[in-house]
Design a protein around this motif. Structure first.
Motif, mmCIF file in Angstrom:
data_model
loop_
_atom_site.group_PDB
_atom_site.id
_atom_site.type_symbol
_atom_site.label_atom_id
_atom_site.label_comp_id
_atom_site.label_asym_id
_atom_site.label_seq_id
_atom_site.Cartn_x
_atom_site.Cartn_y
_atom_site.Cartn_z
ATOM 1 N N ALA A 116 0.821 -1.208 0.000
ATOM 2 C CA ALA A 116 0.000 0.000 0.000
ATOM 3 C C ALA A 116 0.854 1.257 0.000
ATOM 4 O O ALA A 116 0.314 2.370 0.092
ATOM 5 N N GLU A 117 2.167 1.111 -0.099
ATOM 6 C CA GLU A 117 3.043 2.273 -0.056
ATOM 7 C C GLU A 117 2.780 3.205 -1.249
ATOM 8 O O GLU A 117 2.502 2.746 -2.362
ATOM 9 N N PRO A 118 2.841 4.519 -1.030
ATOM 10 C CA PRO A 118 2.477 5.477 -2.079
ATOM 11 C C PRO A 118 3.288 5.353 -3.364
ATOM 12 O O PRO A 118 2.779 5.641 -4.448
ATOM 13 N N TRP A 119 4.557 4.933 -3.258
ATOM 14 C CA TRP A 119 5.402 4.871 -4.455
ATOM 15 C C TRP A 119 4.949 3.813 -5.451
ATOM 16 O O TRP A 119 5.363 3.833 -6.626
ATOM 17 N N VAL A 120 4.092 2.890 -5.024
ATOM 18 C CA VAL A 120 3.677 1.786 -5.893
ATOM 19 C C VAL A 120 2.997 2.305 -7.157
ATOM 20 O O VAL A 120 3.237 1.806 -8.266
ATOM 21 N N THR A 121 2.146 3.326 -7.023
ATOM 22 C CA THR A 121 1.442 3.842 -8.203
ATOM 23 C C THR A 121 2.407 4.474 -9.208
ATOM 24 O O THR A 121 2.105 4.513 -10.408
ATOM 25 N N GLN A 122 3.553 4.938 -8.726
ATOM 26 C CA GLN A 122 4.531 5.539 -9.628
ATOM 27 C C GLN A 122 5.329 4.480 -10.391
ATOM 28 O O GLN A 122 5.828 4.743 -11.487
ATOM 29 N N CYS A 123 5.457 3.292 -9.804
ATOM 30 C CA CYS A 123 6.268 2.235 -10.419
ATOM 31 C C CYS A 123 5.434 1.215 -11.202
ATOM 32 O O CYS A 123 5.968 0.480 -12.033
ATOM 33 N N HIS A 124 4.149 1.165 -10.921
ATOM 34 C CA HIS A 124 3.280 0.215 -11.609
ATOM 35 C C HIS A 124 3.277 0.496 -13.108
ATOM 36 O O HIS A 124 3.043 1.624 -13.546
ATOM 37 N N GLY A 125 3.576 -0.537 -13.896
ATOM 38 C CA GLY A 125 3.566 -0.406 -15.346
ATOM 39 C C GLY A 125 4.856 0.079 -15.962
ATOM 40 O O GLY A 125 4.940 0.219 -17.192
ATOM 41 N N LEU A 126 5.890 0.316 -15.157
ATOM 42 C CA LEU A 126 7.164 0.787 -15.712
ATOM 43 C C LEU A 126 7.899 -0.351 -16.419
ATOM 44 O O LEU A 126 7.901 -1.492 -15.945
ATOM 45 N N PRO A 127 8.560 -0.053 -17.538
ATOM 46 C CA PRO A 127 9.337 -1.080 -18.237
ATOM 47 C C PRO A 127 10.662 -1.342 -17.536
ATOM 48 O O PRO A 127 11.215 -0.464 -16.877
ATOM 49 N N ILE A 136 12.199 -6.954 -22.792
ATOM 50 C CA ILE A 136 11.690 -5.987 -21.823
ATOM 51 C C ILE A 136 10.582 -6.639 -21.007
ATOM 52 O O ILE A 136 9.689 -7.288 -21.553
ATOM 53 N N LYS A 137 10.669 -6.487 -19.703
ATOM 54 C CA LYS A 137 9.561 -6.902 -18.853
ATOM 55 C C LYS A 137 8.958 -5.665 -18.192
ATOM 56 O O LYS A 137 9.582 -4.597 -18.166
ATOM 57 N N THR A 138 7.790 -5.826 -17.649
ATOM 58 C CA THR A 138 7.062 -4.701 -17.067
ATOM 59 C C THR A 138 6.738 -4.987 -15.614
ATOM 60 O O THR A 138 6.287 -6.087 -15.273
ATOM 61 N N PHE A 139 6.978 -3.995 -14.756
ATOM 62 C CA PHE A 139 6.619 -4.135 -13.345
ATOM 63 C C PHE A 139 5.102 -3.999 -13.194
ATOM 64 O O PHE A 139 4.501 -3.047 -13.692
ATOM 65 N N PHE A 140 4.515 -4.963 -12.483
ATOM 66 C CA PHE A 140 3.066 -4.961 -12.277
ATOM 67 C C PHE A 140 2.805 -5.130 -10.787
ATOM 68 O O PHE A 140 3.160 -6.150 -10.196
ATOM 69 N N PHE A 141 2.217 -4.105 -10.182
ATOM 70 C CA PHE A 141 2.027 -4.092 -8.733
ATOM 71 C C PHE A 141 0.556 -4.275 -8.372
ATOM 72 O O PHE A 141 -0.271 -3.442 -8.750
ATOM 73 N N PRO A 142 0.231 -5.330 -7.621
ATOM 74 C CA PRO A 142 -1.103 -5.364 -7.001
ATOM 75 C C PRO A 142 -1.236 -4.183 -6.047
ATOM 76 O O PRO A 142 -0.233 -3.607 -5.624
ATOM 77 N N GLY A 143 -2.452 -3.831 -5.719
ATOM 78 C CA GLY A 143 -2.601 -2.702 -4.802
ATOM 79 C C GLY A 143 -4.039 -2.466 -4.388
ATOM 80 O O GLY A 143 -4.959 -3.123 -4.866
ATOM 81 N N PHE A 144 -4.208 -1.491 -3.505
ATOM 82 C CA PHE A 144 -5.503 -1.191 -2.897
ATOM 83 C C PHE A 144 -6.148 0.059 -3.482
ATOM 84 O O PHE A 144 -7.262 0.405 -3.098
#
Length: 378
Positions: A116-127, A136-144
């Motif tokens: 639930a850390e705020p930085w997750v939305t900034q990193c979600h979907g980054l290559p 290339i892989k993509t970071f995918f973060f589950p979240g609330f």
């Protein structure tokens, strides 16, 4: 459109990682009609929560999902169209080499841990380009919150939870050999890491003015409880009785049955990621035992979640939730006053959880997010 998916999972703490991957594989198959191959490095641990899995068979199909032992990958492997590298596990070299041979690069997703850390939305979907290969892989973060990948939630989950009546609960308890409810009883499920203050909790529950049933899966926590109560309690098989406290030790359950266990309990102690999310869908008050990390990194994750979860709570109720969370995770010592304070807010927390579930339900679920992401890139 039906696509082929490869999900890779290394089993770290026995059940958390594979619990998420198995739910995801089933949801992709059942809700989205995808073709899924699940690569696992520990079939024996996997079989504890998926009894249909035979740990002696290196390649098998269970519930329409092909399950393969990671170490038995053939050299001529054909990668799927969508590849999920779960929780920072590294793909086998032979598989990475096979990725390079495909005319069209697969969608390669690094499915990260829930936070639930705020930085997750900034990193979600980054290559994340491979350091030496044209992949290339993509970071995918589950979240609330919006801007993340969401949480695992089957299409019919909320409807099934709502339909779980008193009669359905009684039938479930009988089918699983669990004790029927006593009048006024407090029913608790306990699933935790070895670091949790289980002995202190048991001593607190000794003092309960109401009957308490504590349901514990086989393992080290159950062993600690049995050792503590061995000399002063009556014990018959998997039942231990001490005053108002009854402990029932049970085998690990298949995941849909575990969901129903959570639905049947008044309080749920959960650990890691999979049971943590399922406890939220269950709606009863829960206490999260977060996975301990080096340099106290887990405290930031716990605080970030509690900031979101308690945002709309009255201050005294939020304090009770935060206090027991901190104690259960070892920041302070748990005692009867802290437990009774949390117990006092039981009905209020249950009502709050209904609003919390509605808030989470506004998100797109994790499997649907992954399917949409993959389709946009294929």
């Amino acid at each position: 459109m039906q696509r082929r998916w490869d999900i890779f999972c290394t089993i770290i703490d026995n059940f958390g990682d594979i619990g998420v991957c198995w739910r995801l594989a089933r949801q992709l198959t059942q809700d989205h009609h995808q073709t899924v191959r699940l690569w696992v490095d520990d079939l024996a641990s996997f079989s504890c929560i998926a009894p249909d899995v035979n740990p002696e068979i290196q390649r098998q199909v269970v519930q329409g999902i092909e399950i393969c032992h990671w170490q038995c990958m053939p050299a001529e492997i054909m990668p799927a169209e969508v590849v999920i590298e779960a929780f920072a596990c590294e793909l086998p070299d032979v598989y990475v080499a096979a990725l390079l041979q495909r005319k069209k690069q697969p969608v390669w997703i690094n499915l990260e841990y829930l936070s639930a850390e705020p930085w997750v939305t900034q990193c979600h979907g980054l290559p994340s380009p491979h350091p030496s290969l044209p992949l290339i892989k993509t970071f995918f973060f589950p979240g609330f919150v919006q801007g993340t990948g969401g949480l695992l939630r089957e299409k019919n989950l909320i409807a099934q939870r709502s339909a779980f009546s008193t009669i359905a609960e009684c039938e479930f308890l009988q089918r699983k050999g669990l004790l029927a409810r006593k009048p006024g009883e407090i029913r608790i499920s306990l699933f935790c890491y070895d670091t949790a203050p289980v002995t202190k909790l048991i001593r607190i529950l000794f003092e309960s003015s109401k009957p308490v049933l504590l349901i514990v899966p086989e393992g080290s926590a159950a062993g600690s409880i049995a050792s503590l109560l061995n000399n002063s309690s009556s014990q018959t098989g998997k039942l231990i009785q001490h005053g108002q406290l009854t402990v029932q030790i049970i085998p690990f359950m298949e995941q849909t049955d575990y969901d129903r266990l959570l639905w049947s309990c008044d309080f749920n102690f959960v650990r890691g990621e999979d049971s943590f999310v399922r406890a939220q869908w269950a709606g009863s008050p829960f206490i999260w035992n977060i996975y301990p990390q080096a340099e106290g990194a887990h405290w930031k994750k716990l605080d970030a979640f509690l900031d979101l979860y308690t945002a709309n709570m009255p201050e005294d109720m939020a304090d009770a939730v935060r206090e027991i969370g901190a104690c259960w995770n070892g920041k302070y010592e748990i005692n009867s006053a802290i437990w009774l304070n949390f117990l006092f807010f039981r009905e209020s927390i249950t009502q709050h959880n209904k609003s919390w579930v509605r808030q989470l339900f506004e998100q797109v679920d994790l499997a649907s997010s992954l399917v949409k992401f993959a389709e946009n890139r294929l």
